[in-house]
Structures are given as structure tokens and as C-alpha cells.
Motif scaffolding. Structure first.
Motif, PDB file in Angstrom:
ATOM      1  N   LYS A  34      46.868  47.662  52.988  1.00 43.45           N
ATOM      2  CA  LYS A  34      46.079  47.084  51.892  1.00 43.45           C
ATOM      3  C   LYS A  34      46.709  47.365  50.541  1.00 43.45           C
ATOM      4  O   LYS A  34      46.602  46.555  49.619  1.00 43.45           O
ATOM      5  CB  LYS A  34      44.646  47.605  51.944  1.00 43.45           C
ATOM      6  CG  LYS A  34      43.849  47.030  53.088  1.00 43.45           C
ATOM      7  CD  LYS A  34      42.445  47.601  53.156  1.00 43.45           C
ATOM      8  CE  LYS A  34      41.678  47.013  54.325  1.00 43.45           C
ATOM      9  NZ  LYS A  34      40.329  47.597  54.445  1.00 43.45           N
ATOM     10  N   ALA A  35      47.392  48.497  50.402  1.00 42.30           N
ATOM     11  CA  ALA A  35      48.094  48.812  49.156  1.00 42.30           C
ATOM     12  C   ALA A  35      49.334  47.935  48.994  1.00 42.30           C
ATOM     13  O   ALA A  35      49.714  47.578  47.869  1.00 42.30           O
ATOM     14  CB  ALA A  35      48.472  50.286  49.121  1.00 42.30           C
ATOM     15  N   ALA A  36      49.971  47.565  50.106  1.00 40.98           N
ATOM     16  CA  ALA A  36      51.182  46.750  50.063  1.00 40.98           C
ATOM     17  C   ALA A  36      50.877  45.265  49.904  1.00 40.98           C
ATOM     18  O   ALA A  36      51.631  44.541  49.248  1.00 40.98           O
ATOM     19  CB  ALA A  36      52.008  46.964  51.330  1.00 40.98           C
ATOM     20  N   GLN A  37      49.799  44.802  50.524  1.00 40.25           N
ATOM     21  CA  GLN A  37      49.408  43.393  50.460  1.00 40.25           C
ATOM     22  C   GLN A  37      47.933  43.340  50.084  1.00 40.25           C
ATOM     23  O   GLN A  37      47.068  43.503  50.932  1.00 40.25           O
ATOM     24  CB  GLN A  37      49.661  42.685  51.795  1.00 40.25           C
ATOM     25  CG  GLN A  37      49.219  41.232  51.878  1.00 40.25           C
ATOM     26  CD  GLN A  37      49.824  40.351  50.803  1.00 40.25           C
ATOM     27  OE1 GLN A  37      49.406  40.406  49.642  1.00 40.25           O
ATOM     28  NE2 GLN A  37      50.796  39.546  51.176  1.00 40.25           N
ATOM     29  N   GLU A  38      47.678  43.126  48.808  1.00 41.82           N
ATOM     30  CA  GLU A  38      46.301  43.156  48.309  1.00 41.82           C
ATOM     31  C   GLU A  38      45.489  41.938  48.738  1.00 41.82           C
ATOM     32  O   GLU A  38      44.274  42.006  48.824  1.00 41.82           O
ATOM     33  CB  GLU A  38      46.299  43.294  46.792  1.00 41.82           C
ATOM     34  CG  GLU A  38      46.892  44.611  46.335  1.00 41.82           C
ATOM     35  CD  GLU A  38      47.008  44.722  44.832  1.00 41.82           C
ATOM     36  OE1 GLU A  38      46.582  43.786  44.111  1.00 41.82           O
ATOM     37  OE2 GLU A  38      47.519  45.754  44.376  1.00 41.82           O
ATOM     38  N   ASN A  39      46.152  40.820  48.998  1.00 43.16           N
ATOM     39  CA  ASN A  39      45.454  39.592  49.370  1.00 43.16           C
ATOM     40  C   ASN A  39      45.529  39.406  50.883  1.00 43.16           C
ATOM     41  O   ASN A  39      46.584  39.063  51.415  1.00 43.16           O
ATOM     42  CB  ASN A  39      46.067  38.390  48.661  1.00 43.16           C
ATOM     43  CG  ASN A  39      45.328  37.098  48.946  1.00 43.16           C
ATOM     44  OD1 ASN A  39      44.466  37.041  49.828  1.00 43.16           O
ATOM     45  ND2 ASN A  39      45.664  36.059  48.221  1.00 43.16           N
ATOM     46  N   PRO A  40      44.418  39.601  51.596  1.00 36.17           N
ATOM     47  CA  PRO A  40      44.462  39.495  53.059  1.00 36.17           C
ATOM     48  C   PRO A  40      44.720  38.077  53.577  1.00 36.17           C
ATOM     49  O   PRO A  40      44.941  37.897  54.769  1.00 36.17           O
ATOM     50  CB  PRO A  40      43.087  40.000  53.497  1.00 36.17           C
ATOM     51  CG  PRO A  40      42.215  39.797  52.314  1.00 36.17           C
ATOM     52  CD  PRO A  40      43.098  39.946  51.098  1.00 36.17           C
TER      53      PRO A  40
END
Length: 148
Positions: free
Chosen positions: A80-86
Motif C-alpha cells: 500500500k505504501a508502494a502503490q497508493e491506488n489499488p
């Protein structure tokens, strides 16, 4: 299994893509990220994909932890820290494309709808001499990489 005894089913991931398709997706989609799920030992001794030609970085989040190879309990939090947009693409890479499948499934189950496994991984299949990195995978396909 649910509380009533019925079997639950994991969601599958978005699919498998080749290393060249992964590179093209990373190049064409500014929101796409690459997550290398190998261990710190592999990153240090074998190397890492180099995304600097794309003005991006490789995110290093181990799926399993070295040396005991237990599943990383903080994997989804780190993702989640690396890719904020799921809803944006996440491309998972491991040594040969096995751990990255497990990571893609876990990410999908956590709500990351575009989770992809990169076929062949970083080093690919074993060759006739039982060496990796010569037939398939990121290194064998001459994509940009650096020694860790």
C-alpha cells in the motif's frame, strides 16, 4: 472456510505478462509500479531491475523473509505504501515467476485489481547446465538491470 463451514474462494489475479509486456506497461502507464518480491539476499547478490530509463524505481518488498522463508506479515501494508491506488497496475516479479503469483493473488484479495505476475521472473528457467538468467526472464531478455 467461513463460519458456516462453506469453502471460501480466493480471487485470482489479473494475469500473467511477459517481461517485455511488463516493461511496455511500466513505460506507457505512469501509475504502474514494479514490485520485486524476492529476498534481500537475492537483490544484493543477483541484481535488480533498473527502471531509471523510465524515471521509475523498483519497489523491493519481500513476499517471504530470508532466511526462514516465512511469509512477510507486513507485505500488504508495504504494498500500500508502494502503490497508493489499488486500481492502478502492480507488476510482481520474483526469481522465476512462482512467488510473484502468490503475491499477485494476495494483492488481488487485498483490493489491488490490476495485479500481474511477470512470467519468467528476473532469472527465468534453468538451462541445460542448471543455470538461471540465460534462457528466460528479465536478465535473459536484456532488460535494464543493476547489480545489487
Amino acid at each position: 472456510m467461513t463460519a458456516d463451514g462453506t469453502q471460501t474462494q480466493e480471487k485470482q489475479y489479473a494475469g500473467d505478462i511477459t517481461v517485455h509486456d511488463a516493461w511496455d506497461l511500466l513505460k506507457s502507464n505512469p501509475k504502474a509500479v514494479l514490485v520485486d518480491v524476492r529476498t534481500n539476499a537475492e537483490w544484493g547478490y543477483v541484481g535488480l531491475p533498473d527502471l531509471s530509463p523510465l524515471n521509475k524505481k523498483t519497489h523491493t518488498i519481500s513476499w517471504v523473509l530470508f532466511p526462514d522463508m516465512s511469509v512477510n506479515p507486513h507485505f500488504i501494508e508495504q504494498l500500500k505504501a508502494a502503490q497508493e491506488n489499488p486500481e492502478s497496475p502492480v507488476l510482481f516479479l520474483c526469481r522465476s515467476g512462482v512467488r510473484s503469483i502468490a503475491a499477485a493473488i494476495a494483492a488481488t484479495n487485498a483490493g489491488f485489481t490490476e495485479s500481474y505476475n511477470i512470467l519468467g521472473g528476473f532469472e527465468g528457467d534453468l538451462d541445460e547446465n542448471r543455470h538461471r538468467g540465460t534462457q528466460t526472464g528479465w536478465k535473459a531478455e536484456n532488460l535494464s538491470w543493476v547489480q545489487g
